[in-house]
Design a protein around this motif. Structure first.
Motif, PDB file in Angstrom:
ATOM      1  N   ALA A   1       0.701  -1.192  -0.215  1.00 13.74           N
ATOM      2  CA  ALA A   1      -0.038  -0.093  -0.009  1.00 13.74           C
ATOM      3  C   ALA A   1       0.958   1.207   0.182  1.00 13.74           C
ATOM      4  N   ALA A   2       2.079   1.055   0.444  1.00 16.73           N
ATOM      5  CA  ALA A   2       3.111   2.234   0.467  1.00 16.73           C
ATOM      6  C   ALA A   2       3.780   2.288  -0.705  1.00 16.73           C
ATOM      7  N   GLY A   3       3.374   1.616  -1.645  1.00 14.88           N
ATOM      8  CA  GLY A   3       3.950   1.688  -3.219  1.00 14.88           C
ATOM      9  C   GLY A   3       5.129   0.883  -3.355  1.00 14.88           C
ATOM     10  N   LEU A   4       5.802   0.244  -2.491  1.00 11.16           N
ATOM     11  CA  LEU A   4       6.886  -0.486  -2.389  1.00 11.16           C
ATOM     12  C   LEU A   4       6.833  -1.980  -3.106  1.00 11.16           C
ATOM     13  N   SER A   5       7.802  -2.493  -3.578  1.00  7.32           N
ATOM     14  CA  SER A   5       7.804  -3.628  -4.016  1.00  7.32           C
ATOM     15  C   SER A   5       8.500  -4.913  -3.301  1.00  7.32           C
ATOM     16  N   ILE A   6       7.921  -5.872  -3.094  1.00  5.11           N
ATOM     17  CA  ILE A   6       8.293  -7.181  -2.171  1.00  5.11           C
ATOM     18  C   ILE A   6       9.200  -7.838  -3.075  1.00  5.11           C
ATOM     19  N   LEU A   7      10.650  -8.011  -2.918  1.00  5.22           N
ATOM     20  CA  LEU A   7      11.189  -8.859  -3.887  1.00  5.22           C
ATOM     21  C   LEU A   7      11.485 -10.393  -3.487  1.00  5.22           C
ATOM     22  N   ILE A   8      11.372 -10.589  -2.316  1.00  7.38           N
ATOM     23  CA  ILE A   8      11.430 -11.999  -1.436  1.00  7.38           C
ATOM     24  C   ILE A   8      10.508 -11.718  -0.535  1.00  7.38           C
ATOM     25  N   GLY A   9       9.801 -12.929  -0.430  1.00  9.56           N
ATOM     26  CA  GLY A   9       8.603 -13.150   0.491  1.00  9.56           C
ATOM     27  C   GLY A   9       8.371 -14.449   1.146  1.00  9.56           C
ATOM     28  N   SER A  10       7.585 -14.863   2.043  1.00  6.68           N
ATOM     29  CA  SER A  10       7.302 -16.021   2.674  1.00  6.68           C
ATOM     30  C   SER A  10       5.902 -16.032   3.076  1.00  6.68           C
ATOM     31  N   GLY A  11       5.136 -17.215   2.800  1.00 11.25           N
ATOM     32  CA  GLY A  11       3.801 -17.197   3.461  1.00 11.25           C
ATOM     33  C   GLY A  11       3.904 -17.221   5.075  1.00 11.25           C
ATOM     34  N   GLU A  12       4.918 -17.828   5.461  1.00 10.72           N
ATOM     35  CA  GLU A  12       5.239 -17.920   6.967  1.00 10.72           C
ATOM     36  C   GLU A  12       5.807 -16.675   7.726  1.00 10.72           C
ATOM     37  N   ALA A  13       6.698 -16.104   7.168  1.00 11.45           N
ATOM     38  CA  ALA A  13       7.428 -15.131   7.631  1.00 11.45           C
ATOM     39  C   ALA A  13       7.221 -13.695   7.000  1.00 11.45           C
ATOM     40  N   GLY A  14       6.217 -13.480   6.090  1.00 14.15           N
ATOM     41  CA  GLY A  14       5.893 -12.347   5.395  1.00 14.15           C
ATOM     42  C   GLY A  14       6.915 -11.599   4.511  1.00 14.15           C
ATOM     43  N   PRO A  15       6.894 -10.350   4.416  1.00 13.27           N
ATOM     44  CA  PRO A  15       7.879  -9.763   3.458  1.00 13.27           C
ATOM     45  C   PRO A  15       9.471  -9.787   3.991  1.00 13.27           C
TER      46      PRO A  15
END
Length: 307
Positions: A206-220
């Motif tokens: 929502a802040a307009g930032l890109s998540i490059l690596i993420g996890s369903g368990e650990a989040g961004p």
């Protein structure tokens, strides 16, 4: 090419034994080359361990690195000797007063997750540091709490307390394989995690930032912020093989509630020697960051931070 360190810095001997190319400052000064100037604002209590971890990663590229150690001006370390801090660190107030500029800056984590940002004793000065990066640093890398502090300062994204500590080596997904920062990355990545707080993906996006690596368990995990020339990583690629074990053993010895770090010890057996399964991706990430700095930073350092 080597990383330039004071020859009496503890990390120098450690990295030399490991085969990392290191060079004393006197030798480096005789070379006619534009070194990349990378600062480490070290907020961790174990200063020497943290210095070595980051020097190991940024010193593994073909480029010559001038590594500078920085501390908060008024905050005194309880775990590093006064002699060590006096010999190798400069307070931020001194760095800022000189007007000098940096190609890159790493802001480390700090074991103060439970505190609201504004209750951290050095929060006002850290805000000054983060604003200063916009005019004096070409690219900034915020790590764990340091990354959370930056994304909160620049975008107002809050951190959230977890009901239990995220602790262990957790699987993450490469969400942006075309990103230059993830060049050479696998689709699935194992990353050490050790934190009591999280950033929520919906709020980051929502802040307009890109998540490059993420996890369903650990989040961004890894977030790119082009407008502020910054990367934020909330987990610990820089950790040594035994860092999670040290944290686990410390909590066990003090009677603090702690679970065995998941996917870390073979068969989750804390009596067995842990295996490092993230080292190659750690070198890739920091090597890619250094390469991106090299490709885009001005040759004339006076132009760093100029629009």
């Amino acid at each position: 090419m080597p990383i330039t360190l004071p020859s009496d810095l503890p990390a120098y001997a450690v990295l030399e034994r490991e085969g990392v190319m290191v060079m004393g400052e006197d030798t480096a000064e005789r070379q006619d080359i534009r070194r990349l100037r990378i600062g480490l604002l070290n907020l961790m209590p174990k200063k020497i361990q943290t210095e070595t971890q980051f020097a190991r990663l940024i010193g593994a590229t073909p480029l010559q690195i001038d590594f500078q150690l920085i501390r908060m001006s008024e905050h005194e370390s309880k775990n590093a000797s006064a002699e060590h801090m006096e010999s190798f660190y400069r307070p931020f107030s001194e760095v800022a007063a000189t007007g000098e500029k940096f190609d890159g800056l790493i802001i480390t984590g700090a074991p103060i997750e439970h505190l609201p940002f504004e209750e951290v004793t050095y929060w006002n000065e850290l805000q000054q540091v983060m604003d200063w990066t916009q005019t004096h640093v070409h690219s900034t890398f915020g790590v764990c709490w340091g990354g959370m502090a930056m994304i909160n300062h620049f975008h107002g994204v809050p951190k959230h307390l977890l009901s239990a500590k995220l602790f262990g080596c957790l699987r993450h997904q490469n969400l942006a394989p075309a990103s230059p920062y993830l060049r050479g990355f696998s689709d699935d990545v194992l990353i050490p995690v050790s934190r009591w707080t999280e950033m929520k993906a919906a709020e980051v996006e929502a802040a307009g930032l890109s998540i490059l690596i993420g996890s369903g368990e650990a989040g961004p995990c890894l977030v790119e912020d082009p407008a502020h020339r910054a990367l934020y990583i909330f987990n610990h690629f820089e950790y040594d093989s035994g860092t999670l074990k040290e944290e686990y053993d410390r909590d066990v010895s003090t009677g603090s509630p702690i679970n065995v770090p998941v996917n870390y010890f073979p068969n989750d057996d804390p009596t067995r020697q842990p295996l490092n399964r993230w080292r190659s991706h750690a070198h890739l990430l920091y090597g890619n960051w250094i390469n991106e700095i090299y490709q885009s930073t001005p040759y004339d350092m006076a132009r760093i931070g100029m629009a």
